[in-house]
Design an enzyme around this catalytic site. Structure first.
Site, mmCIF file in Angstrom:
data_model
loop_
_atom_site.group_PDB
_atom_site.id
_atom_site.type_symbol
_atom_site.label_atom_id
_atom_site.label_comp_id
_atom_site.label_asym_id
_atom_site.label_seq_id
_atom_site.Cartn_x
_atom_site.Cartn_y
_atom_site.Cartn_z
ATOM 1 N N CYS A 95 -5.903 1.804 4.502
ATOM 2 C CA CYS A 95 -4.809 0.879 4.224
ATOM 3 C C CYS A 95 -4.161 0.461 5.536
ATOM 4 C CB CYS A 95 -3.774 1.553 3.313
ATOM 5 S SG CYS A 95 -2.407 0.463 2.845
ATOM 6 N N HIS A 138 -7.246 -1.966 -4.943
ATOM 7 C CA HIS A 138 -6.322 -1.493 -3.911
ATOM 8 C C HIS A 138 -5.185 -2.500 -3.706
ATOM 9 C CE1 HIS A 138 -5.396 0.454 0.091
ATOM 10 N NE2 HIS A 138 -4.869 -0.747 0.275
ATOM 11 N N GLU A 139 -5.544 -3.776 -3.552
ATOM 12 C CA GLU A 139 -4.521 -4.793 -3.290
ATOM 13 C C GLU A 139 -3.623 -5.017 -4.507
ATOM 14 O OE1 GLU A 139 -4.054 -5.371 -0.317
ATOM 15 O OE2 GLU A 139 -6.012 -4.933 0.540
ATOM 16 N N HIS A 142 -0.946 -2.454 -4.698
ATOM 17 C CA HIS A 142 0.206 -2.728 -3.822
ATOM 18 C C HIS A 142 1.272 -3.548 -4.551
ATOM 19 C CE1 HIS A 142 -0.416 -1.141 0.177
ATOM 20 N NE2 HIS A 142 -1.669 -1.585 0.202
#
Length: 174
Positions: A95, A138-139, A142
């Site tokens: 990250c 993953h994004e 966020h």
């Protein structure tokens, strides 16, 4: 223009917040946000030698916006994972908000994401390549205030990234 110095780092409370949707009325701001995301991603690539995507909250832009640039730039406004494969796999995730730390996580091998593009057109993208499916998961995490540290498989699922110039730099983590 935002720079690498503006990147939020692990521990910043904003990284744990849920982002607000991008509104159609926000479209005039999107190009500047994307330019900032692109700039910082390029700086990360130059310094840390990784980076395929970045989420707006990593720069303190608390909107549901993801920018990826692999073969070409792609802007995803209000992305939503609408289908996740039953098949999963494990990998060492990284990250930009903690660039020297790798975290062992389990992700879905394929996903379908629905989003709006920078022209406010609704799009659907089915991703069957595990590495790219992982990136989108993953994004999107966020945007919900979830970091890969929170998805670690267990307490031993953390390791330091080898530094450039070391014998193992550039090799996949094991």
């Amino acid at each position: 223009m935002k720079t690498l110095a503006d990147l939020l780092l692990l521990g910043d409370p904003r990284l744990y917040e849920t982002c607000a949707p991008v509104l159609e009325s926000d479209l005039p701001l999107v190009a500047d946000w994307v330019a900032d995301l692109h700039q910082v991603m390029n700086e990360i690539r130059a310094v840390y030698h990784f980076g395929r995507g970045i989420a707006a909250p990593q720069l303190g832009i608390m909107k549901r916006l993801v920018y990826v640039n692999i073969d070409r730039p792609l802007v995803l406004l209000n992305p939503e994972l609408v289908a996740l494969s039953e098949a999963t796999f494990e990998l060492w995730d990284d990250c930009m908000s903690f660039p020297n730390l790798l975290v062992r996580v389990r992700r879905h091998a394929a996903v379908t994401v629905r989003y709006r593009d920078e022209h406010w057109q609704e799009q659907t993208w089915t991703i069957e390549e595990p590495a790219l499916a992982e990136l989108l998961q993953h994004e999107c995490d966020h945007l919900d205030g979830i970091l890969c540290t929170m998805r670690a498989i267990d307490a031993q699922s953390f390791q330091w990234r080898p530094t450039p110039g070391s014998a193992t730099f550039g090799e996949p983590a094991s």
